[in-house]
Design a protein around this motif. Structure first.
Motif, PDB file in Angstrom:
ATOM      1  N   SER A  63       0.850  -1.207   0.000  1.00 48.49           N
ATOM      2  CA  SER A  63       0.000   0.000   0.000  1.00 48.49           C
ATOM      3  C   SER A  63       0.885   1.256   0.000  1.00 48.49           C
ATOM      4  CB  SER A  63      -0.889   0.008   1.239  1.00 48.49           C
ATOM      5  OG  SER A  63      -0.138   0.435   2.357  1.00 48.49           O
ATOM      6  N   GLN A  69      -0.571  -6.076   1.525  1.00 43.62           N
ATOM      7  CA  GLN A  69      -1.994  -6.341   1.254  1.00 43.62           C
ATOM      8  C   GLN A  69      -2.024  -7.554   0.332  1.00 43.62           C
ATOM      9  OE1 GLN A  69      -2.600  -2.874  -1.233  1.00 43.62           O
ATOM     10  NE2 GLN A  69      -3.690  -1.819   0.388  1.00 43.62           N
ATOM     11  N   ARG A  71      -4.889 -10.388  -1.684  1.00 45.68           N
ATOM     12  CA  ARG A  71      -6.262 -10.815  -1.974  1.00 45.68           C
ATOM     13  C   ARG A  71      -6.221 -11.751  -3.158  1.00 45.68           C
ATOM     14  NH1 ARG A  71      -3.405  -6.891  -3.337  1.00 45.68           N
ATOM     15  NH2 ARG A  71      -4.546  -5.171  -2.401  1.00 45.68           N
ATOM     16  N   THR A  86      -8.530  -5.659 -12.759  1.00 43.70           N
ATOM     17  CA  THR A  86      -9.195  -5.095 -11.580  1.00 43.70           C
ATOM     18  C   THR A  86      -9.428  -3.606 -11.822  1.00 43.70           C
ATOM     19  OG1 THR A  86      -9.094  -5.113  -9.148  1.00 43.70           O
ATOM     20  CG2 THR A  86      -7.107  -4.400 -10.282  1.00 43.70           C
ATOM     21  N   SER A  90      -9.442   0.432  -7.224  1.00 42.35           N
ATOM     22  CA  SER A  90      -9.466  -0.470  -6.055  1.00 42.35           C
ATOM     23  C   SER A  90      -8.193  -0.262  -5.239  1.00 42.35           C
ATOM     24  CB  SER A  90      -9.545  -1.926  -6.517  1.00 42.35           C
ATOM     25  OG  SER A  90      -8.345  -2.288  -7.198  1.00 42.35           O
ATOM     26  N   ALA A  91      -8.180  -0.832  -4.029  1.00 45.80           N
ATOM     27  CA  ALA A  91      -6.984  -0.671  -3.177  1.00 45.80           C
ATOM     28  C   ALA A  91      -5.749  -1.211  -3.889  1.00 45.80           C
ATOM     29  CB  ALA A  91      -7.202  -1.386  -1.848  1.00 45.80           C
ATOM     30  N   LYS A  92      -5.898  -2.345  -4.605  1.00 40.25           N
ATOM     31  CA  LYS A  92      -4.721  -2.902  -5.289  1.00 40.25           C
ATOM     32  C   LYS A  92      -4.303  -2.033  -6.462  1.00 40.25           C
ATOM     33  CE  LYS A  92      -7.603  -6.616  -6.385  1.00 40.25           C
ATOM     34  NZ  LYS A  92      -8.792  -5.750  -6.382  1.00 40.25           N
ATOM     35  N   GLN A 149     -16.771  -0.725  -5.064  1.00 35.79           N
ATOM     36  CA  GLN A 149     -15.984  -1.747  -4.366  1.00 35.79           C
ATOM     37  C   GLN A 149     -15.152  -1.141  -3.237  1.00 35.79           C
ATOM     38  OE1 GLN A 149     -12.401  -3.570  -6.140  1.00 35.79           O
ATOM     39  NE2 GLN A 149     -13.552  -5.457  -6.146  1.00 35.79           N
ATOM     40  N   GLY A 150     -15.290  -1.742  -2.074  1.00 33.23           N
ATOM     41  CA  GLY A 150     -14.457  -1.318  -0.952  1.00 33.23           C
ATOM     42  C   GLY A 150     -14.981  -0.101  -0.194  1.00 33.23           C
ATOM     43  N   THR A 151     -16.106   0.498  -0.664  1.00 35.87           N
ATOM     44  CA  THR A 151     -16.680   1.615   0.100  1.00 35.87           C
ATOM     45  C   THR A 151     -17.789   1.075   0.998  1.00 35.87           C
ATOM     46  OG1 THR A 151     -18.357   2.155  -1.564  1.00 35.87           O
ATOM     47  CG2 THR A 151     -16.207   3.211  -1.821  1.00 35.87           C
ATOM     48  N   GLU A 152     -18.182   1.827   2.003  1.00 32.54           N
ATOM     49  CA  GLU A 152     -19.163   1.320   2.976  1.00 32.54           C
ATOM     50  C   GLU A 152     -20.533   1.129   2.332  1.00 32.54           C
ATOM     51  OE1 GLU A 152     -19.257   3.377   6.682  1.00 32.54           O
ATOM     52  OE2 GLU A 152     -20.825   2.065   7.477  1.00 32.54           O
TER      53      GLU A 152
END
Ligand SMILES: Cc1cc2nc3c(=O)[nH]c(=O)nc-3n(C[C@H](O)[C@H](O)[C@H](O)COP(=O)(O)O)c2cc1C
Length: 221
Positions: A63, A69, A71, A86, A90-92, A149-152
């Protein structure tokens, strides 16, 4: 580790079978000179055995804060690189834009095989990402179009509504590809291969790449 009441759980863990089926010995002297040919061969064998999701691998990145990280993602292709796809948002995707290196870890339990592929990662040309997106199932495309993706998730009832909206948008405009969808190529410079055995630790081969090409050596497993 604590004592009881987790003792019985440790017992359960100890009883999980770990030993694979017998496979040919893995030695540096006998492996293909290109490690991705070995990976391809092993993947073809897993496909032949109908191993579920044999083309999934753990993708480890770093990160922007320097944290590890990992997945699971799906292998999209294999030539001189390991391909995956992806959203760049996204985080990646964010991690790769900041630190463009990754390690891919494949593991197949029945055959007791692990392949770790490490190297630099680059986004593919836009048309490759677009082709990949259009080949995805509409439901998989819908998730990317929704783009959350990845948000609340504040309201689970929104899932169906937004999915239906995205599916309708796909039907109306089937060639549309979200800007964020990106195919990436991981170009290896280090590959570590393990073959476990039913009655021993098995074998391990390390490949490293220099300007002269790949070289392989046996390691203690
Ligand atoms: C079997 C399996 C396959 C997956 N394949 C992908 C994939 O190809 N691309 C992807 O973006 N996410 C895939 N996912 C979801 C990722 O594991 C992950 O949850 C998601 O991409 C968010 O990761 P990130 O927040 O670290 O970027 C897959 C998950 C599983 C369990």
């Amino acid at each position: 580790m604590t004592d009881a009441p987790t003792g019985s759980f440790r017992e359960i863990l100890r009883e999980i079978p770990t030993r694979p089926t017998e496979q040919p010995e893995l030695r540096a002297a006998d492996v293909p000179s290109d490690p991705l040919l070995l990976l391809r061969d092993w993947l073809e064998q897993e496909a032949e055995r109908e191993t579920p999701v044999a083309h999934a691998f753990a993708l480890a990145t770093v990160s922007p804060e320097g944290e590890p990280q990992a997945r699971t993602v799906i292998l999209k292709d294999l030539d001189d690189a390991v391909w995956f796809a992806t959203p760049s948002t996204s985080a990646k995707g964010v991690a790769l834009a900041h630190t463009p290196v990754a390690e891919a870890v494949f593991y197949w339990a029945k055959t007791g095989r692990q392949v770790r592929v490490r190297g630099s990662v680059a986004p593919a040309p836009r048309d490759v990402s677009e082709q990949d997106f259009r080949a995805r199932h509409p439901k998989a495309r819908a998730g990317v179009i929704i783009g959350r993706q990845g948000t609340e998730l504040d309201d689970p009832s929104e899932v169906e509504r937004l999915r239906d909206e995205a599916l309708a948008a796909i039907e109306e405009n089937p060639d549309e590809v979200p800007e964020s969808w990106t195919a990436y190529r991981l170009e290896p410079d280090h590959v570590d291969v393990v073959q476990l055995r039913p009655a021993s630790d098995g074998e391990r081969v390390e490949y490293t790449r220099s300007e002269h090409g790949w070289s392989a050596r046996d390691l203690w497993p």
